[in-house]
Enzyme design. Structure first.
Site, PDB file in Angstrom:
ATOM      1  N   ASP A  67       0.496   6.083 -17.751  1.00  0.00           N
ATOM      2  CA  ASP A  67       1.901   5.707 -17.863  1.00  0.00           C
ATOM      3  C   ASP A  67       2.100   4.701 -18.981  1.00  0.00           C
ATOM      4  O   ASP A  67       1.120   4.182 -19.550  1.00  0.00           O
ATOM      5  CB  ASP A  67       2.433   5.185 -16.520  1.00  0.00           C
ATOM      6  CG  ASP A  67       1.524   4.169 -15.839  1.00  0.00           C
ATOM      7  OD1 ASP A  67       0.540   3.726 -16.462  1.00  0.00           O
ATOM      8  OD2 ASP A  67       1.808   3.807 -14.687  1.00  0.00           O
ATOM      9  N   ASN A 136       4.523  -0.988  -3.241  1.00  0.00           N
ATOM     10  CA  ASN A 136       5.478  -0.058  -2.624  1.00  0.00           C
ATOM     11  C   ASN A 136       4.903   1.353  -2.503  1.00  0.00           C
ATOM     12  O   ASN A 136       5.625   2.298  -2.232  1.00  0.00           O
ATOM     13  CB  ASN A 136       6.795  -0.031  -3.417  1.00  0.00           C
ATOM     14  CG  ASN A 136       6.626   0.490  -4.838  1.00  0.00           C
ATOM     15  OD1 ASN A 136       5.533   0.895  -5.233  1.00  0.00           O
ATOM     16  ND2 ASN A 136       7.707   0.483  -5.603  1.00  0.00           N
ATOM     17  N   HIS A 138       3.442   3.051  -4.953  1.00  0.00           N
ATOM     18  CA  HIS A 138       3.485   3.885  -6.154  1.00  0.00           C
ATOM     19  C   HIS A 138       2.080   4.144  -6.693  1.00  0.00           C
ATOM     20  O   HIS A 138       1.168   3.337  -6.517  1.00  0.00           O
ATOM     21  CB  HIS A 138       4.423   3.321  -7.223  1.00  0.00           C
ATOM     22  CG  HIS A 138       3.972   2.111  -7.951  1.00  0.00           C
ATOM     23  ND1 HIS A 138       4.846   1.180  -8.468  1.00  0.00           N
ATOM     24  CD2 HIS A 138       2.738   1.660  -8.289  1.00  0.00           C
ATOM     25  CE1 HIS A 138       4.175   0.231  -9.075  1.00  0.00           C
ATOM     26  NE2 HIS A 138       2.890   0.497  -8.975  1.00  0.00           N
ATOM     27  N   GLU A 143       7.424   6.158  -8.212  1.00  0.00           N
ATOM     28  CA  GLU A 143       7.968   5.235  -7.221  1.00  0.00           C
ATOM     29  C   GLU A 143       8.356   5.998  -5.951  1.00  0.00           C
ATOM     30  O   GLU A 143       8.411   7.232  -5.951  1.00  0.00           O
ATOM     31  CB  GLU A 143       9.203   4.544  -7.824  1.00  0.00           C
ATOM     32  CG  GLU A 143       8.945   3.778  -9.119  1.00  0.00           C
ATOM     33  CD  GLU A 143       8.366   2.370  -8.889  1.00  0.00           C
ATOM     34  OE1 GLU A 143       7.682   2.144  -7.876  1.00  0.00           O
ATOM     35  OE2 GLU A 143       8.613   1.500  -9.739  1.00  0.00           O
TER      36      GLU A 143
HETATM   37  P1  PGA Z   1      -2.182  -3.994 -10.203  1.00  0.00           P
HETATM   38  O1  PGA Z   1      -1.055  -2.896 -10.264  1.00  0.00           O
HETATM   39  O2  PGA Z   1      -3.460  -3.309 -10.536  1.00  0.00           O
HETATM   40  O3  PGA Z   1      -1.838  -4.996 -11.255  1.00  0.00           O
HETATM   41  O4  PGA Z   1      -2.185  -4.558  -8.833  1.00  0.00           O
HETATM   42  C1  PGA Z   1      -1.295  -1.670  -9.649  1.00  0.00           C
HETATM   43  C2  PGA Z   1      -0.075  -0.802  -9.733  1.00  0.00           C
HETATM   44  O5  PGA Z   1       1.052  -1.314  -9.646  1.00  0.00           O
HETATM   45  O6  PGA Z   1      -0.238   0.410  -9.873  1.00  0.00           O
END
Ligand code: PGA
Length: 240
Positions: A67, A136, A138, A143
């Site tokens: 992404d 959340n 995702h 999302e």
């Molecule tokens: P993080 O983010 O590795 O910084 O916890 C993970 C994500 O939001 O996919």
């Protein structure tokens, strides 16, 4: 599903790196999707150390990012492309032609998303999707409520995700309101999935995943029933 509970950052990174190394040993010409975020930083460090020790050959694989922020050029230090260069790609023996990163500021972002899909397809699809997990639920920028059939596409980012990502930056960078992301359909089509989960904020999302019930309000549950998922998770998140 294979579940590996780990104690501490070192063991978390180590287990994930061992899993990736095993996949590479099986097929050095892997097509790999790479995540951004705090979660995979230790993994990238370990993979570079394994490469330096001659224990993995990273150079025969093809790499794609999961992404990117829409509107942010790759050269901007806040871009996911810049993150991957900084933490992994620039230090690995990987030829530039083996890497395709989304161009978030492409004039035609839909065409850019399609080009990403076409490049993955030209490599025979993803062998390995390495994923972090959002609080959340995702995966990549998919999302809650996201389609489970989608390929790479533009998505609005939730306020929760924007706030979580803003915390990475000490400067006044404004997290864009849109991202471009490999869709869940594409991730589910990966032959192997490595899901890495650390951080107390992920407890509820991990619980939803481990419950094993597909639920679009928790995108990670789209991976329930996938034939080859390895979960590497901090044992602090273990329930029961
Ligand atoms: P993080 O983010 O590795 O910084 O916890 C993970 C994500 O939001 O996919």
């Amino acid at each position: 599903m294979q579940i590996e509970w780990t104690d501490g950052e070192e063991s978390f990174a180590d287990r994930a790196a061992k899993h990736v190394a095993a996949r590479f040993a099986d097929k050095p010409t892997q097509t790999v999707a790479l995540p951004t975020g705090m979660t995979p930083v230790g993994l990238y460090r370990r993979l570079l150390a394994l490469e330096a020790a001659g224990a993995i050959r990273l150079g025969a694989a093809h790499y794609f990012n999961l992404d990117e922020y829409v509107g942010v050029p790759q050269a901007d230090s806040h871009s996911f492309a810049a993150f991957l260069h900084r933490h992994f790609l620039d230090q690995a023996a990987i030829a530039p032609g083996q890497v395709r990163l989304l161009q978030g500021d492409a004039p035609d972002i839909a065409a850019e998303a399609q080009a990403h899909d076409a490049a993955v397809a030209a490599q025979g699809g993803l062998d390995l999707a390495i994923l972090g997990l959002g609080a959340n639920g995702h995966i990549a920028f998919n999302e809650p409520g996201a389609s489970w059939d989608a390929t790479t596409h533009v998505v609005p980012l939730t306020e929760e995700t924007r706030a979580a990502n803003a915390a990475y930056f000490a400067d006044a960078f404004t997290v864009p309101s849109e991202g471009v992301t490999m869709g869940i359909g594409m991730l589910r089509a990966a032959r192997h999935i490595l899901l890495m989960v650390s951080g107390a904020s992920k407890a509820q999302a991990l619980e939803a995943f481990l419950a094993g019930r597909p639920d679009p309000s928790w995108p990670v549950t789209a991976l329930c029933g996938h034939p080859s998922v390895t979960l590497v998770a901090d044992s602090a998140l273990r329930r029961g």
